[in-house]
Design a protein around this motif. Structure first.
Motif, PDB file in Angstrom:
ATOM      1  N   THR A  49      27.686  -2.160 -12.713  1.00 34.51           N
ATOM      2  CA  THR A  49      27.463  -2.858 -13.847  1.00 34.51           C
ATOM      3  C   THR A  49      28.776  -3.145 -14.241  1.00 34.51           C
ATOM      4  OG1 THR A  49      28.046  -1.046 -15.311  1.00 34.51           O
ATOM      5  CG2 THR A  49      25.632  -1.234 -14.612  1.00 34.51           C
ATOM      6  N   THR A  51      30.402  -2.648 -16.784  1.00 38.91           N
ATOM      7  CA  THR A  51      31.161  -1.648 -17.673  1.00 38.91           C
ATOM      8  C   THR A  51      31.630  -0.653 -16.392  1.00 38.91           C
ATOM      9  OG1 THR A  51      29.644  -1.817 -19.273  1.00 38.91           O
ATOM     10  CG2 THR A  51      30.753   0.320 -19.143  1.00 38.91           C
ATOM     11  N   ASP A  52      30.941  -0.301 -15.273  1.00 36.72           N
ATOM     12  CA  ASP A  52      31.529   0.504 -14.250  1.00 36.72           C
ATOM     13  C   ASP A  52      32.917  -0.242 -13.909  1.00 36.72           C
ATOM     14  OD1 ASP A  52      29.315   2.227 -14.322  1.00 36.72           O
ATOM     15  OD2 ASP A  52      28.234   0.751 -12.643  1.00 36.72           O
ATOM     16  N   PRO A  61      34.525  -5.208 -20.230  1.00 40.71           N
ATOM     17  CA  PRO A  61      33.374  -5.750 -19.433  1.00 40.71           C
ATOM     18  C   PRO A  61      32.854  -7.165 -19.854  1.00 40.71           C
ATOM     19  CG  PRO A  61      32.859  -3.807 -20.564  1.00 40.71           C
ATOM     20  CD  PRO A  61      33.951  -4.021 -21.219  1.00 40.71           C
ATOM     21  N   ASN A  65      32.159 -10.453 -17.079  1.00 40.30           N
ATOM     22  CA  ASN A  65      30.944 -11.394 -17.258  1.00 40.30           C
ATOM     23  C   ASN A  65      31.276 -12.744 -17.336  1.00 40.30           C
ATOM     24  OD1 ASN A  65      28.778  -9.431 -17.625  1.00 40.30           O
ATOM     25  ND2 ASN A  65      29.404  -8.839 -19.591  1.00 40.30           N
ATOM     26  N   ARG A 104      17.773  -4.203 -14.536  1.00 46.28           N
ATOM     27  CA  ARG A 104      18.248  -3.215 -15.752  1.00 46.28           C
ATOM     28  C   ARG A 104      18.618  -1.660 -15.151  1.00 46.28           C
ATOM     29  NH1 ARG A 104      13.623  -6.097 -17.441  1.00 46.28           N
ATOM     30  NH2 ARG A 104      14.058  -7.469 -19.334  1.00 46.28           N
ATOM     31  N   HIS A 105      19.644  -1.378 -15.801  1.00 48.12           N
ATOM     32  CA  HIS A 105      19.926  -0.008 -15.281  1.00 48.12           C
ATOM     33  C   HIS A 105      18.971   1.239 -15.803  1.00 48.12           C
ATOM     34  CE1 HIS A 105      22.627   3.724 -15.268  1.00 48.12           C
ATOM     35  NE2 HIS A 105      23.349   2.893 -14.536  1.00 48.12           N
ATOM     36  N   ASN A 107      19.626   3.675 -17.545  1.00 49.17           N
ATOM     37  CA  ASN A 107      20.083   4.001 -18.818  1.00 49.17           C
ATOM     38  C   ASN A 107      19.449   3.066 -20.222  1.00 49.17           C
ATOM     39  OD1 ASN A 107      21.764   2.003 -19.228  1.00 49.17           O
ATOM     40  ND2 ASN A 107      23.640   2.985 -18.745  1.00 49.17           N
ATOM     41  N   LYS A 109      20.416   0.184 -21.162  1.00 49.50           N
ATOM     42  CA  LYS A 109      21.216  -0.326 -22.012  1.00 49.50           C
ATOM     43  C   LYS A 109      22.262  -1.302 -21.046  1.00 49.50           C
ATOM     44  CE  LYS A 109      22.571   3.516 -24.822  1.00 49.50           C
ATOM     45  NZ  LYS A 109      23.554   4.794 -25.116  1.00 49.50           N
ATOM     46  N   ASN A 110      22.738  -0.978 -19.708  1.00 51.36           N
ATOM     47  CA  ASN A 110      23.398  -1.780 -19.030  1.00 51.36           C
ATOM     48  C   ASN A 110      22.571  -2.588 -18.103  1.00 51.36           C
ATOM     49  OD1 ASN A 110      25.699  -1.013 -20.230  1.00 51.36           O
ATOM     50  ND2 ASN A 110      25.925   0.851 -18.901  1.00 51.36           N
ATOM     51  N   PHE A 111      23.287  -3.464 -17.312  1.00 47.10           N
ATOM     52  CA  PHE A 111      22.578  -4.444 -16.276  1.00 47.10           C
ATOM     53  C   PHE A 111      23.523  -3.984 -14.953  1.00 47.10           C
ATOM     54  CE2 PHE A 111      21.533  -8.413 -14.295  1.00 47.10           C
ATOM     55  CZ  PHE A 111      20.192  -8.598 -14.289  1.00 47.10           C
ATOM     56  N   ILE A 201      30.764   4.830 -24.076  1.00 55.15           N
ATOM     57  CA  ILE A 201      31.747   3.755 -23.799  1.00 55.15           C
ATOM     58  C   ILE A 201      33.149   3.678 -23.882  1.00 55.15           C
ATOM     59  CG2 ILE A 201      29.844   2.361 -25.000  1.00 55.15           C
ATOM     60  CD1 ILE A 201      31.498   2.000 -27.619  1.00 55.15           C
TER      61      ILE A 201
END
Length: 261
Positions: A49, A51-52, A61, A65, A104-105, A107, A109-111, A201
């Motif tokens: 993701t 975020t990762d 993040p 993107n 979709r992850h 969780n 929330k994330n992609f 986060i």
């Protein structure tokens, strides 16, 4: 991996050979683009993701993107092809989908970005052919952001006494990692803990400050991540640079003002 079961798996007309040519063309793939692609390539099953990636690089993040969208747009223009349309808005393109499949992850929330198989195979071959190095990609990423000579960056030598170079040491992913392995992710001045305050986060977020004074840096200087760097929250980091004082001085100021509250 069964690519047919991935939700965002629209076909794009780019072959492995085209990907190989694209990856080594710096007019199309900037150093920071290559860094992102190789970060995903190195993840289990070649997926991650934004975020990762952002946590590992200490970045936002949102910046990744944007990074992906701009790269996809350049590639479509270069090849004269269209990006897949967005599923929920047929008037807009999914430029990220040029490089990645998506899901979709778990969780919710994330992609997840999933490296396209043709792109993954192109990277495999370029590494075997020694036309691409994962380590070089990280060095080039730092070079682009801070305009440091590549030879300087690879050896972590200080070639000129410039503040921009000190900032590069603070952001360099190799030395940052070593510093945080030693000191953790809590601010060493005010003890602010992003994970404790912000939860998931905030995991892995902290800045790193270079504590060695500029006048002590010479051409023979080699950075020591343990002795020369400290984890610092953005507020304390700004105060250190604004006042040009030491970490110890700022700790004294913070403690003194806390006592007076």
């Amino acid at each position: 991996m069964d690519y047919n079961k991935i939700e965002w798996n629209d076909k794009v007309d780019i072959t492995k050979e085209q990907w190989k040519n694209i990856l080594v063309d710096e007019r199309l793939v900037k150093p920071y683009n290559l860094d992102l692609i190789l970060m995903v390539y190195n993840e289990p099953n070649h997926m991650a993701t934004a975020t990762d990636i952002a946590i590992k690089r200490g970045q936002s993040p949102k910046s990744y993107n944007s990074n992906v969208g701009q790269l996809g747009k350049r590639i479509t223009k270069y090849l004269g092809i269209e990006a897949p349309w967005q599923k929920h808005d047929s008037t807009k393109f999914n430029y990220w989908h040029i490089m990645f499949l998506g899901a979709r992850h778990k969780n919710g929330k994330n992609f997840l970005w999933i490296l396209r198989p043709e792109l993954k195979e192109a990277i495999d071959e370029l590494i075997i052919e020694k036309r691409l190095s994962i380590l070089d990609a990280v060095d080039e990423y730092v070079k682009m952001l801070y305009e440091i000579d590549k030879q300087e960056e690879e050896s972590l030598f200080e070639g000129a006494m410039k503040k921009i170079t000190v900032n590069a040491y603070e952001r360099n992913p190799k030395v940052r990692k070593l510093c945080l392995e030693k000191y953790g992710y809590k601010c060493c001045v005010c003890e602010f803990d992003f994970e404790k305050v912000y939860g998931d986060i905030g995991i892995g977020y902290i800045e790193v400050h270079h504590i060695k004074p500029l006048n002590e840096i010479s051409k023979e200087y080699i950075i020591d991540p343990v002795n020369d760097l400290r984890p610092i929250c953005p507020n304390c980091h700004s105060m250190l640079h604004k006042a040009n004082i030491s970490v110890e001085n700022l700790i004294d100021i913070v403690e003194k003002n806390r006592r007076n509250l």
